[in-house]
Design a protein around this motif. Structure first.
Motif, PDB file in Angstrom:
ATOM      1  N   LEU A 209      36.624 -32.685 -32.252  1.00 34.87           N
ATOM      2  CA  LEU A 209      37.608 -31.628 -32.071  1.00 34.87           C
ATOM      3  C   LEU A 209      38.031 -31.513 -30.613  1.00 34.87           C
ATOM      4  CD1 LEU A 209      39.193 -29.260 -33.305  1.00 34.87           C
ATOM      5  CD2 LEU A 209      37.200 -27.807 -32.830  1.00 34.87           C
ATOM      6  N   LEU A 210      37.057 -31.597 -29.702  1.00 34.12           N
ATOM      7  CA  LEU A 210      37.359 -31.504 -28.277  1.00 34.12           C
ATOM      8  C   LEU A 210      38.263 -32.639 -27.824  1.00 34.12           C
ATOM      9  CD1 LEU A 210      36.846 -30.001 -25.633  1.00 34.12           C
ATOM     10  CD2 LEU A 210      34.831 -31.437 -25.287  1.00 34.12           C
ATOM     11  N   TYR A 211      37.999 -33.849 -28.347  1.00 34.12           N
ATOM     12  CA  TYR A 211      38.818 -34.997 -27.961  1.00 34.12           C
ATOM     13  C   TYR A 211      40.245 -34.857 -28.471  1.00 34.12           C
ATOM     14  CZ  TYR A 211      40.207 -39.820 -27.167  1.00 34.12           C
ATOM     15  OH  TYR A 211      40.858 -40.946 -26.723  1.00 34.12           O
ATOM     16  N   ILE A 212      40.406 -34.381 -29.701  1.00 33.53           N
ATOM     17  CA  ILE A 212      41.742 -34.201 -30.261  1.00 33.53           C
ATOM     18  C   ILE A 212      42.514 -33.146 -29.478  1.00 33.53           C
ATOM     19  CG2 ILE A 212      43.003 -33.369 -32.289  1.00 33.53           C
ATOM     20  CD1 ILE A 212      40.864 -34.709 -34.013  1.00 33.53           C
ATOM     21  N   VAL A 213      41.853 -32.052 -29.098  1.00 34.20           N
ATOM     22  CA  VAL A 213      42.499 -31.024 -28.284  1.00 34.20           C
ATOM     23  C   VAL A 213      42.952 -31.610 -26.945  1.00 34.20           C
ATOM     24  CG1 VAL A 213      42.118 -28.869 -27.020  1.00 34.20           C
ATOM     25  CG2 VAL A 213      41.292 -29.097 -29.365  1.00 34.20           C
ATOM     26  N   GLY A 214      42.099 -32.445 -26.342  1.00 33.23           N
ATOM     27  CA  GLY A 214      42.470 -33.092 -25.090  1.00 33.23           C
ATOM     28  C   GLY A 214      43.680 -33.992 -25.239  1.00 33.23           C
ATOM     29  N   LEU A 215      43.718 -34.757 -26.331  1.00 36.70           N
ATOM     30  CA  LEU A 215      44.864 -35.629 -26.579  1.00 36.70           C
ATOM     31  C   LEU A 215      46.146 -34.827 -26.792  1.00 36.70           C
ATOM     32  CD1 LEU A 215      43.385 -38.382 -28.945  1.00 36.70           C
ATOM     33  CD2 LEU A 215      43.999 -38.607 -26.540  1.00 36.70           C
ATOM     34  N   MET A 216      46.035 -33.693 -27.483  1.00 40.93           N
ATOM     35  CA  MET A 216      47.214 -32.856 -27.704  1.00 40.93           C
ATOM     36  C   MET A 216      47.736 -32.300 -26.379  1.00 40.93           C
ATOM     37  SD  MET A 216      47.991 -32.998 -30.869  1.00 40.93           S
ATOM     38  CE  MET A 216      47.438 -34.721 -30.745  1.00 40.93           C
ATOM     39  N   PHE A 217      46.836 -31.927 -25.497  1.00 45.38           N
ATOM     40  CA  PHE A 217      47.242 -31.417 -24.189  1.00 45.38           C
ATOM     41  C   PHE A 217      47.972 -32.506 -23.401  1.00 45.38           C
ATOM     42  CE2 PHE A 217      46.336 -30.885 -19.642  1.00 45.38           C
ATOM     43  CZ  PHE A 217      46.914 -29.638 -19.424  1.00 45.38           C
ATOM     44  N   ILE A 218      47.449 -33.727 -23.431  1.00 51.10           N
ATOM     45  CA  ILE A 218      48.088 -34.838 -22.725  1.00 51.10           C
ATOM     46  C   ILE A 218      49.449 -35.149 -23.360  1.00 51.10           C
ATOM     47  CG2 ILE A 218      47.896 -37.272 -22.072  1.00 51.10           C
ATOM     48  CD1 ILE A 218      44.851 -36.904 -22.096  1.00 51.10           C
ATOM     49  N   LEU A 219      49.518 -35.076 -24.687  1.00 48.51           N
ATOM     50  CA  LEU A 219      50.784 -35.342 -25.381  1.00 48.51           C
ATOM     51  C   LEU A 219      51.843 -34.315 -24.991  1.00 48.51           C
ATOM     52  CD1 LEU A 219      52.403 -36.930 -27.464  1.00 48.51           C
ATOM     53  CD2 LEU A 219      51.467 -35.435 -29.238  1.00 48.51           C
ATOM     54  N   ILE A 220      51.458 -33.054 -24.912  1.00 45.13           N
ATOM     55  CA  ILE A 220      52.399 -32.005 -24.492  1.00 45.13           C
ATOM     56  C   ILE A 220      52.899 -32.285 -23.077  1.00 45.13           C
ATOM     57  CG2 ILE A 220      52.594 -29.551 -23.914  1.00 45.13           C
ATOM     58  CD1 ILE A 220      50.628 -29.009 -26.227  1.00 45.13           C
ATOM     59  N   THR A 221      51.981 -32.713 -22.201  1.00 45.03           N
ATOM     60  CA  THR A 221      52.369 -33.051 -20.825  1.00 45.03           C
ATOM     61  C   THR A 221      53.373 -34.187 -20.804  1.00 45.03           C
ATOM     62  OG1 THR A 221      50.180 -32.364 -20.019  1.00 45.03           O
ATOM     63  CG2 THR A 221      51.495 -33.772 -18.569  1.00 45.03           C
ATOM     64  N   GLU A 222      53.142 -35.218 -21.622  1.00 46.29           N
ATOM     65  CA  GLU A 222      54.055 -36.360 -21.650  1.00 46.29           C
ATOM     66  C   GLU A 222      55.416 -35.979 -22.215  1.00 46.29           C
ATOM     67  OE1 GLU A 222      52.184 -39.564 -23.674  1.00 46.29           O
ATOM     68  OE2 GLU A 222      50.762 -39.956 -22.061  1.00 46.29           O
ATOM     69  N   ILE A 223      55.430 -35.156 -23.253  1.00 43.07           N
ATOM     70  CA  ILE A 223      56.714 -34.717 -23.820  1.00 43.07           C
ATOM     71  C   ILE A 223      57.485 -33.893 -22.801  1.00 43.07           C
ATOM     72  CG2 ILE A 223      57.771 -33.262 -25.596  1.00 43.07           C
ATOM     73  CD1 ILE A 223      55.532 -34.106 -27.480  1.00 43.07           C
ATOM     74  N   PHE A 224      56.783 -33.031 -22.062  1.00 42.26           N
ATOM     75  CA  PHE A 224      57.427 -32.240 -21.012  1.00 42.26           C
ATOM     76  C   PHE A 224      58.053 -33.159 -19.959  1.00 42.26           C
ATOM     77  CE2 PHE A 224      56.997 -30.532 -16.694  1.00 42.26           C
ATOM     78  CZ  PHE A 224      57.829 -29.422 -16.768  1.00 42.26           C
ATOM     79  N   CYS A 225      57.290 -34.172 -19.527  1.00 45.34           N
ATOM     80  CA  CYS A 225      57.808 -35.109 -18.525  1.00 45.34           C
ATOM     81  C   CYS A 225      59.023 -35.861 -19.060  1.00 45.34           C
ATOM     82  CB  CYS A 225      56.727 -36.095 -18.100  1.00 45.34           C
ATOM     83  SG  CYS A 225      55.339 -35.348 -17.207  1.00 45.34           S
ATOM     84  N   TYR A 226      58.959 -36.264 -20.323  1.00 47.53           N
ATOM     85  CA  TYR A 226      60.065 -37.015 -20.932  1.00 47.53           C
ATOM     86  C   TYR A 226      61.331 -36.151 -20.978  1.00 47.53           C
ATOM     87  CZ  TYR A 226      62.657 -39.862 -24.294  1.00 47.53           C
ATOM     88  OH  TYR A 226      63.617 -40.613 -24.906  1.00 47.53           O
ATOM     89  N   VAL A 227      61.188 -34.897 -21.416  1.00 50.70           N
ATOM     90  CA  VAL A 227      62.349 -33.997 -21.519  1.00 50.70           C
ATOM     91  C   VAL A 227      62.943 -33.726 -20.142  1.00 50.70           C
ATOM     92  CG1 VAL A 227      63.086 -31.669 -22.142  1.00 50.70           C
ATOM     93  CG2 VAL A 227      61.563 -32.946 -23.662  1.00 50.70           C
ATOM     94  N   MET A 228      62.098 -33.485 -19.159  1.00 55.31           N
ATOM     95  CA  MET A 228      62.589 -33.178 -17.814  1.00 55.31           C
ATOM     96  C   MET A 228      63.320 -34.379 -17.213  1.00 55.31           C
ATOM     97  SD  MET A 228      61.928 -30.052 -17.419  1.00 55.31           S
ATOM     98  CE  MET A 228      62.409 -29.895 -15.699  1.00 55.31           C
ATOM     99  N   ILE A 229      62.811 -35.580 -17.447  1.00 52.93           N
ATOM    100  CA  ILE A 229      63.491 -36.783 -16.961  1.00 52.93           C
ATOM    101  C   ILE A 229      64.828 -36.966 -17.678  1.00 52.93           C
ATOM    102  CG2 ILE A 229      63.366 -39.310 -16.880  1.00 52.93           C
ATOM    103  CD1 ILE A 229      60.365 -39.048 -16.413  1.00 52.93           C
ATOM    104  N   TYR A 230      64.839 -36.661 -18.980  1.00 54.21           N
ATOM    105  CA  TYR A 230      66.091 -36.756 -19.744  1.00 54.21           C
ATOM    106  C   TYR A 230      67.133 -35.769 -19.204  1.00 54.21           C
ATOM    107  CZ  TYR A 230      69.348 -36.198 -23.629  1.00 54.21           C
ATOM    108  OH  TYR A 230      70.476 -36.111 -24.399  1.00 54.21           O
ATOM    109  N   LEU A 231      66.716 -34.544 -18.912  1.00 60.29           N
ATOM    110  CA  LEU A 231      67.634 -33.551 -18.374  1.00 60.29           C
ATOM    111  C   LEU A 231      68.129 -33.947 -16.985  1.00 60.29           C
ATOM    112  CD1 LEU A 231      65.851 -30.245 -19.474  1.00 60.29           C
ATOM    113  CD2 LEU A 231      67.849 -31.341 -20.520  1.00 60.29           C
ATOM    114  N   ALA A 232      67.218 -34.547 -16.197  1.00 60.78           N
ATOM    115  CA  ALA A 232      67.629 -35.010 -14.868  1.00 60.78           C
ATOM    116  C   ALA A 232      68.678 -36.109 -14.979  1.00 60.78           C
ATOM    117  CB  ALA A 232      66.415 -35.510 -14.091  1.00 60.78           C
TER     118      ALA A 232
END
Length: 334
Positions: A209-232
């Protein structure tokens, strides 16, 4: 954090049974493929898949060590760390696979350091992916501040933090195991898989469970970076070519993170399949091992090794120089 042992895909079906203190070496071997032809083919195919990746990653690390530029830029430092983590993981995975398929049992206290290192490098991989995505976000969305934020010193500090975070769980599990397990369990012969260090079902569940939560946090970070780069890129506030390339790079990182997540889910899928047909289970387990545990390690070389012009040029130059040197030596001998 939970990193499912790659050997588990090959040699173990019931995690709880294999983690039992009373499990003997013969019980641990009962679900290894008994057909010698299938076992030999599987082992040979594993070597065919693993060793080209090991050679490629080792070659890239060698090129990384020879170019000062790569050792001073943040993104290349993180890339070099990603390569090192993948190389250690592949080498240790192949080592335990060879032991398993050749029915070699070794003392548990020798397995513990191997399992701890495999767990640590397995967790290092997604954390490094997240750090590389953040670096691309800073480079594209904050170009004027990039050199001030992304320094080589900070990159090394990030790598140190990644190793500290990745090592917490293995060390905790080791101390719990040493303090709670019996002397007979600690001195028995076994196969190297991380489940030998986690004996309680509740801890196995919490680890996953802890590992999956960690992966979800990293995934959210990557999606945020992707969206911000797209907007830029849409706002034309930076280099369009660089932004587009950054989006593709992060897309590959998201793919790599998806493979890491799928690797976590594989044991649960395999447990369901095993209820119906053991032969299909063996096939599914082996395919999962090749696709999610081994092939996923090829994504890192693809992201920078072949797509990054600077690194690709250096790699081609090194290969050509090496081939020319070999040809020159052969001419001299003749």
């Amino acid at each position: 954090m939970f990193v499912h042992s790659s050997l588990h895909h090959l040699a173990y079906a019931d995690v709880h049974t294999m983690a039992s203190q009373n499990a003997s070496g013969s019980m641990q071997m009962q679900l290894i493929q008994v057909d010698p032809i299938r076992r030999n083919v599987s082992l040979a195919l594993t070597q065919i898949v693993v060793w080209p990746f090991i050679y490629l990653i080792f070659l890239m690390l060698l090129i990384f060590s020879k170019k000062e530029t790569f050792r001073t830029e943040t993104r290349y430092i993180l890339f070099g760390h990603s390569l090192l983590v993948d190389l250690i993981f592949l080498f240790l995975t192949d080592f335990v696979v060879l032991l398993s398929y050749n029915y070699v049992l070794i003392p548990l206290h020798f397995c513990i350091p191997v399992c701890m290192l495999m767990e640590a490098v397995g967790v290092c991989a997604p954390l490094t992916i997240g750090a590389m995505c953040v670096e691309r976000y800073v480079a594209i969305c904050m170009p004027l501040r990039h050199h001030a934020i992304s320094t080589s010193r900070r990159a090394l500090m990030v790598i140190l933090m990644i190793w500290i975070l990745s090592s917490i769980n293995p060390f905790v599990d080791m101390f719990i195991l040493i303090s709670t397990a019996s002397h007979e369990y600690l001195t028995q012969l076994t196969h190297c898989h991380y489940e030998i260090m986690v004996l309680e079902k509740i801890r196995q569940f919490a680890r996953g469970l802890l590992y999956i939560v960690g992966l979800m946090f990293i995934l959210i970070t990557e999606i945020f970076c992707y969206v911000m780069i797209y907007l830029a890129a849409r706002a034309a506030s930076g280099d369009m070519k660089s932004a587009s390339k950054g989006q593709r790079t992060i897309s590959l990182h998201i793919l790599q993170l998806f493979l890491c997540t799928a690797e976590v889910m594989c044991p649960y899928i395999e447990a369901v399949v095993m209820q119906y047909d053991i032969n299909i289970y063996l096939i599914v387990r082996y395919v999962n091992f090749l696709v999610f545990s081994i092939t996923s390690r090829a994504v890192s070389p693809l992201v920078y090794g072949f797509r990054d012009e600077k690194f690709y040029t250096a790699m081609i130059y090194y290969i050509k120089c090496k081939n020319n040197a070999i040809s020159t030596d052969s001419d001299k001998q003749t």
